[in-house]
Design an enzyme around this catalytic site. Structure first.
Site, PDB file in Angstrom:
ATOM      1  N   ASP A 160      -0.758   3.040  -9.494  1.00 39.62           N
ATOM      2  CA  ASP A 160      -1.193   4.447  -9.489  1.00 39.62           C
ATOM      3  C   ASP A 160      -2.092   4.672 -10.705  1.00 39.62           C
ATOM      4  O   ASP A 160      -1.982   3.974 -11.713  1.00 39.62           O
ATOM      5  CB  ASP A 160       0.005   5.401  -9.536  1.00 39.62           C
ATOM      6  N   ASP A 168      -6.752   2.648 -11.535  1.00 38.31           N
ATOM      7  CA  ASP A 168      -7.655   3.688 -11.047  1.00 38.31           C
ATOM      8  C   ASP A 168      -8.532   3.018  -9.992  1.00 38.31           C
ATOM      9  O   ASP A 168      -9.363   2.162 -10.331  1.00 38.31           O
ATOM     10  CB  ASP A 168      -8.503   4.239 -12.204  1.00 38.31           C
ATOM     11  N   VAL A 169      -8.336   3.393  -8.734  1.00 37.32           N
ATOM     12  CA  VAL A 169      -8.973   2.662  -7.631  1.00 37.32           C
ATOM     13  C   VAL A 169     -10.497   2.755  -7.640  1.00 37.32           C
ATOM     14  O   VAL A 169     -11.164   2.049  -6.893  1.00 37.32           O
ATOM     15  CB  VAL A 169      -8.439   3.137  -6.257  1.00 37.32           C
ATOM     16  N   TYR A 208     -13.551  15.992   1.814  1.00 35.98           N
ATOM     17  CA  TYR A 208     -12.334  15.298   2.259  1.00 35.98           C
ATOM     18  C   TYR A 208     -12.507  14.781   3.683  1.00 35.98           C
ATOM     19  O   TYR A 208     -12.205  13.621   3.983  1.00 35.98           O
ATOM     20  CB  TYR A 208     -11.152  16.265   2.160  1.00 35.98           C
ATOM     21  N   LYS A 268     -12.435  10.873   4.693  1.00 41.48           N
ATOM     22  CA  LYS A 268     -11.397  10.333   5.589  1.00 41.48           C
ATOM     23  C   LYS A 268     -12.007   9.790   6.883  1.00 41.48           C
ATOM     24  O   LYS A 268     -11.491   8.850   7.480  1.00 41.48           O
ATOM     25  CB  LYS A 268     -10.336  11.395   5.870  1.00 41.48           C
TER      26      LYS A 268
HETATM   27  P1  NAP Z   1      -0.221  12.741  -3.793  1.00 42.97           P
HETATM   28  O1  NAP Z   1       1.236  12.989  -3.932  1.00 42.97           O
HETATM   29  O2  NAP Z   1      -1.167  13.455  -4.672  1.00 42.97           O
HETATM   30  O3  NAP Z   1      -0.479  11.174  -3.886  1.00 42.97           O
HETATM   31  C1  NAP Z   1      -1.729  10.671  -4.140  1.00 42.97           C
HETATM   32  C2  NAP Z   1      -1.568   9.688  -5.268  1.00 42.97           C
HETATM   33  O4  NAP Z   1      -2.853   9.081  -5.508  1.00 42.97           O
HETATM   34  C3  NAP Z   1      -1.136  10.372  -6.559  1.00 42.97           C
HETATM   35  O5  NAP Z   1      -0.100   9.627  -7.170  1.00 42.97           O
HETATM   36  C4  NAP Z   1      -2.403  10.347  -7.395  1.00 42.97           C
HETATM   37  O6  NAP Z   1      -2.173  10.230  -8.781  1.00 42.97           O
HETATM   38  C5  NAP Z   1      -3.038   9.067  -6.899  1.00 42.97           C
HETATM   39  N1  NAP Z   1      -4.439   8.995  -7.271  1.00 42.97           N
HETATM   40  C6  NAP Z   1      -5.355   9.992  -7.334  1.00 42.97           C
HETATM   41  N2  NAP Z   1      -6.521   9.518  -7.768  1.00 42.97           N
HETATM   42  C7  NAP Z   1      -6.338   8.199  -8.005  1.00 42.97           C
HETATM   43  C8  NAP Z   1      -7.159   7.155  -8.485  1.00 42.97           C
HETATM   44  N3  NAP Z   1      -8.439   7.369  -8.833  1.00 42.97           N
HETATM   45  N4  NAP Z   1      -6.653   5.914  -8.588  1.00 42.97           N
HETATM   46  C9  NAP Z   1      -5.366   5.678  -8.261  1.00 42.97           C
HETATM   47  N5  NAP Z   1      -4.511   6.617  -7.828  1.00 42.97           N
HETATM   48  C10 NAP Z   1      -5.010   7.871  -7.701  1.00 42.97           C
HETATM   49  O7  NAP Z   1      -0.670  13.034  -2.299  1.00 42.97           O
HETATM   50  P2  NAP Z   1      -0.006  12.717  -0.899  1.00 42.97           P
HETATM   51  O8  NAP Z   1       0.089  14.002  -0.215  1.00 42.97           O
HETATM   52  O9  NAP Z   1       1.184  11.832  -1.012  1.00 42.97           O
HETATM   53  O10 NAP Z   1      -1.208  11.922  -0.227  1.00 42.97           O
HETATM   54  C11 NAP Z   1      -1.248  10.506  -0.194  1.00 42.97           C
HETATM   55  C12 NAP Z   1      -2.372  10.072   0.736  1.00 42.97           C
HETATM   56  O11 NAP Z   1      -2.128  10.616   2.037  1.00 42.97           O
HETATM   57  C13 NAP Z   1      -3.745  10.609   0.307  1.00 42.97           C
HETATM   58  O12 NAP Z   1      -4.722   9.628   0.596  1.00 42.97           O
HETATM   59  C14 NAP Z   1      -3.929  11.832   1.187  1.00 42.97           C
HETATM   60  O13 NAP Z   1      -5.279  12.122   1.393  1.00 42.97           O
HETATM   61  C15 NAP Z   1      -3.244  11.372   2.456  1.00 42.97           C
HETATM   62  N6  NAP Z   1      -2.802  12.448   3.337  1.00 42.97           N
HETATM   63  C16 NAP Z   1      -1.873  13.364   2.928  1.00 42.97           C
HETATM   64  C17 NAP Z   1      -1.465  14.377   3.796  1.00 42.97           C
HETATM   65  C18 NAP Z   1      -0.440  15.408   3.432  1.00 42.97           C
HETATM   66  O14 NAP Z   1      -0.199  16.316   4.246  1.00 42.97           O
HETATM   67  N7  NAP Z   1       0.218  15.326   2.287  1.00 42.97           N
HETATM   68  C19 NAP Z   1      -2.023  14.447   5.080  1.00 42.97           C
HETATM   69  C20 NAP Z   1      -2.961  13.503   5.469  1.00 42.97           C
HETATM   70  C21 NAP Z   1      -3.338  12.502   4.580  1.00 42.97           C
HETATM   71  P3  NAP Z   1      -2.153  11.558  -9.692  1.00 42.97           P
HETATM   72  O15 NAP Z   1      -1.005  12.364  -9.178  1.00 42.97           O
HETATM   73  O16 NAP Z   1      -1.955  11.021 -11.062  1.00 42.97           O
HETATM   74  O17 NAP Z   1      -3.478  12.231  -9.477  1.00 42.97           O
END
Ligand code: NAP
Length: 262
Positions: free
Chosen positions: A37, A63-64, A155, A159
């Site tokens: 992460d 950091d990806v 976004y 995606k």
């Molecule tokens: P989340 O809790 O914010 O998880 C995303 C993680 O990615 C966080 O730990 C964040 O770290 C990390 N991140 C952000 N920028 C980064 C970087 N540059 N390098 C490495 N890590 C990084 O969100 P989530 O809701 O679980 O979402 C996870 C994935 O599912 C995402 O790709 C999101 O678009 C997708 N998604 C989510 C939903 C939903 O309803 N929740 C729906 C469809 C798709 P920090 O917290 O430190 O920023």
């Protein structure tokens, strides 16, 4: 459940939400998990939870957006006893704003994390997975990669790009006969800290809306009336990463309670 025993999985964005659930689910099925992460401390927390449940793993800050960080992180997996067989590109970010006032830097940040991060992961992990004898890549996209959402231009664009990159790389791997399958996963409305705080800030879907409760929004946004749990996404990812999904590649797997059924 030990279908991933003796194998390693590399998960980005594993410090919270869906990425954490995926890392824990893979560890519970026997995989050694590289939990990565942006925020190394949150990845540490995920590994601690995996260990408490009897799993194995190690945290790496990553950091990806940065190619050298990918190379360094994956190099650590090269000398490990568990061969790398699974990559989950889950790190993601978003912003909700109207297109016409969105700063270019904000657009680029979302593309860098979601699109370039996914590209770099596939570029550097797939040769290693092939070297291990094959495996699977899961790219976490979204329903926003399948349908437009007002206020979500960057976004949706990012995606959608993940969806099509997935198909292109799946065909490239198939052509190489390298035994690496590549699929995209499209969650709809998942109960994560990120979504809860976005709703609490009151800016989901239509900018200018007030704070809203996740369960209330789910009743009207999701046809089946409830939010998905991160664990439900993780279960699907584990299936797609397993040998039971040997014939599934280049596919888009939707987990959205019917959101894209109309
Ligand atoms: P989340 O809790 O914010 O998880 C995303 C993680 O990615 C966080 O730990 C964040 O770290 C990390 N991140 C952000 N920028 C980064 C970087 N540059 N390098 C490495 N890590 C990084 O969100 P989530 O809701 O679980 O979402 C996870 C994935 O599912 C995402 O790709 C999101 O678009 C997708 N998604 C989510 C939903 C939903 O309803 N929740 C729906 C469809 C798709 P920090 O917290 O430190 O920023």
């Amino acid at each position: 459940m030990s279908e991933h025993a003796g194998r390693a999985a590399f998960v980005t964005g594993a410090g919270s939400g869906i990425g954490r659930a995926i890392a824990l689910a893979l560890a519970a099925r026997g995989a050694f998990v590289w939990a990565t992460d942006f925020d190394g401390a949150s990845a540490d927390g995920t590994v601690e939870l995996a260990r408490q449940a009897g799993g194995r793993g190690e945290a790496i800050p990553l950091d990806v957006r940065h190619e050298t960080q990918w190379q360094d992180a994956l190099a650590r997996s090269d000398s490990h006893d568990a061969p790398l067989t699974v990559l989950v590109n889950c790190a993601g970010t978003h912003a909700v704003t109207d297109t016409f006032s969105m700063p270019l830097d904000d657009f680029r940040r979302i593309m860098a994390v979601n699109v370039e991060g996914t590209f770099l992961g596939m570029k550097h992990a797939i040769p290693r997975i092939a070297e291990s004898g094959g495996g699977a890549v899961l790219n976490i996209s979204s329903v926003a990669g399948l349908k437009g959402m007002a206020g979500w231009t960057a976004y949706c664009g990012s995606k959608g790009a993940i969806r099509m990159m997935t198909k292109a790389v799946a065909l490239e791997c198939a052509g190489l006969r390298n035994e690496v399958r590549v699929n995209s996963v499209h969650p709809g409305f998942v109960d994560t800290p990120a979504l809860r705080s976005a709703l609490a800030r009151g800016h989901r879907a239509e900018p200018g809306r007030g704070p809203r409760d996740l369960d209330e929004v789910a009743k009207t946004t999701v046809p089946i009336g409830v939010a998905c749990s991160p664990g439900e996404v993780a279960d699907t990812v584990c299936f797609l990463a397993s040998d039971s999904a040997r014939h599934i590649t280049g596919a888009e797997i939707v987990i959205d309670g019917g959101m894209t059924a109309d």
